[in-house]
Enzyme design. Structure first.
Site, PDB file in Angstrom:
ATOM      1  CG  ASN A  70     -28.043  -2.507  18.015  1.00  0.00           C
ATOM      2  OD1 ASN A  70     -27.690  -1.979  19.074  1.00  0.00           O
ATOM      3  ND2 ASN A  70     -28.607  -1.821  17.042  1.00  0.00           N
ATOM      4  NE  ARG A  76     -25.710   1.337  17.068  1.00  0.00           N
ATOM      5  CZ  ARG A  76     -26.666   2.097  17.556  1.00  0.00           C
ATOM      6  NH1 ARG A  76     -27.671   1.551  18.195  1.00  0.00           N
ATOM      7  NH2 ARG A  76     -26.626   3.398  17.414  1.00  0.00           N
ATOM      8  CG  HIS A 100     -27.343   8.095  13.511  1.00  0.00           C
ATOM      9  ND1 HIS A 100     -27.938   9.326  13.658  1.00  0.00           N
ATOM     10  CD2 HIS A 100     -28.051   7.241  14.279  1.00  0.00           C
ATOM     11  CE1 HIS A 100     -28.967   9.235  14.472  1.00  0.00           C
ATOM     12  NE2 HIS A 100     -29.056   7.976  14.880  1.00  0.00           N
ATOM     13  NE  ARG A 113     -32.086  11.378  20.960  1.00  0.00           N
ATOM     14  CZ  ARG A 113     -31.381  10.497  20.250  1.00  0.00           C
ATOM     15  NH1 ARG A 113     -30.134  10.767  19.924  1.00  0.00           N
ATOM     16  NH2 ARG A 113     -31.914   9.354  19.874  1.00  0.00           N
ATOM     17  CD  GLU A 120     -27.765   1.988  11.614  1.00  0.00           C
ATOM     18  OE1 GLU A 120     -28.980   1.688  11.562  1.00  0.00           O
ATOM     19  OE2 GLU A 120     -27.313   2.818  12.413  1.00  0.00           O
TER      20      GLU A 120
END
Ligand code: AMP
Length: 400
Positions: free
Chosen positions: A7, A91, A180, A241, A384
């Site tokens: 990743n 990923r 996600h 964010r 994940e």
């Protein structure tokens, strides 16, 4: 069968080596500060202490070499030869509308991912650097791409389109993509296993709440709506964010402040959210502490997060015609009992009833709803990497 999951971020490379005979993790680690002074690798072989090595790592190719060295190391390595590796799974954040599932990486896939760079300018270039680095170091090993956007490709048009002129969708592919996806996929499947019902029979709302947060409506196992959009900026308020804002705020603020698009994007992505509201931190732990100490802006930031998530849960229950299971995952979702309680408070009318004692859990799989709660509320640590390893195994074994 041993599979390495990679990743890559812009200055980092995370990895996990799986033995897929029993899905155990043999080793994992993180290369940090790639291309920056102070680069290092933190590597841990399962059952052993973490090894940290500081070394010059100018780019992702060197980073991957350092990972290979760590995996082959006599003392803390996990394989004797690279021949033991069957495949590498990556990923990748954005696959646009091109892929609704994981794929074996070919030149055609690489071209498609390069085309998606304008859609994910911060993420896809780093993910591609990882693919290039592995291709150079291990040219004969198959690689798979597992995409954050793929799970959300099942959303209907009414959920993914924006109300701007249609030709912008045709010309620029502006639409909601969602992110996600690998996490929402994993926890929705796991939730179905925990309640002992087929995922096809359930309406599930999955709350992935970490530094970045997204809420997803999973109906009959498929993503039908999600809170992130064209970019990972909208939805609920996040660490730095802003989440959902009126689109006209952007041009208004840019004009008032005399700043350009790039600076504006920085404000919305890096200076907003919990940090921007509280003025203290992007980390919910700090916010909770400050709120307890009487800091009003920290309290407001926390309330904005809880309120925003609550609204998404309600709207997704409406979108699906009900909700059977509510899942909390990722840093906040797995660890903050206070966030889970704050979010669920007031949702009793929808059949959500938390058991305060059961809710006292961190980073552990557990049903936290009361026995008589109509909706099962579950904390599920996301994984994940395991999904990436499983998809990679399936692709190299069955070819699909
Ligand atoms: P992630 O991006 O999934 O790694 O989540 C990281 C975020 O989870 C941190 O920035 C914190 O805001 C949050 N977090 C982690 N542990 C806790 C905790 N015990 N209580 C509240 N928030 C937490």
């Amino acid at each position: 069968m041993k599979i390495l999951v990679v990743n890559c971020g812009s200055s980092s490379l995370k990895y996990q080596l799986f033995d897929m005979t029993d899905e155990s993790v043999l080793a994992k680690g993180l290369v940090e500060r790639i291309g920056i002074e102070g680069a290092r690798i933190k590597h841990v072989k399962t059952g052993m202490d973490t090894v940290i090595k500081n070394t010059d790592i100018p780019n992702h190719k060197v980073a991957f070499k350092v990972v290979v060295e760590a995996l082959l190391d006599e003392n803390h390595g996990a394989i004797k030869s690279l021949d033991e590796l069957s495949a590498v799974g990556h990923r990748v954040v954005h696959a646009g509308e091109k892929y609704a599932g994981s794929v074996i990486i070919t030149q055609g896939v690489i071209d498609a991912l390069e085309e998606c760079v304008p859609l994910a300018p911060l993420h896809n270039p780093a993910n591609l650097m990882g693919i290039y680095a592995v291709t150079e170091a291990l040219p004969n090993i198959p690689q798979a791409g597992v995409f954050d956007t793929a799970f959300h490709q099942t959303m209907p048009g009414c959920a993914y389109m924006y109300g701007v002129p249609y030709h912008y969708y045709e010309k620029y592919k502006v639409r909601r993509y969602g992110f996600h996806g690998t996490s929402h996929f994993y926890v929705s499947r796991r939730a179905a296993e925990i309640v002992g019902k087929p995922v096809e029979s359930l309406n599930i709302v999955t709350c992935h709440m970490g530094n970045g947060s997204s809420i997803t409506a999973v109906k009959a196992g498929k993503s039908v709506d999600t809170s992130m959009g064209f970019s990972p900026l909208p939805g609920v308020i996040m660490g730095t964010r802003c989440g959902d804002v009126d689109a006209l705020l952007v041009s208004f603020l840019a004009e008032q402040e005399g700043i350009d698009n790039k600076a504006m994007s920085h404000v919305l992505n890096k200076e907003s959210g919990l940090l921007g509201i509280s003025g203290i931190s992007s980390d919910l732990r700090d916010i909770e502490e400050a709120a307890d100490g009487g800091n009003q802006r920290a309290k407001l930031a926390e309330e904005m997060l809880f309120y925003g998530v609550k609204k998404y849960i309600g709207s997704y229950a409406a979108a699906m015609g009900g909700m059977d299971v509510l899942v909390f995952t990722a840093g906040i979702g797995e660890n903050s009992a206070r966030a889970r309680e704050g979010i669920c408070e007031g949702l009793e009318f929808m059949g959500v009833k938390i058991d305060r004692e059961k809710n006292k859990v961190r980073g552990e799989e557990r049903i936290i709803s009361a026995d008589d709660s109509k909706v099962k509320v579950i904390v599920i640590p996301t994984d994940e990497e395991l999904v990436i390893a499983r998809d990679t195994k399936r692709l190299v074994t069955d070819g699909k």
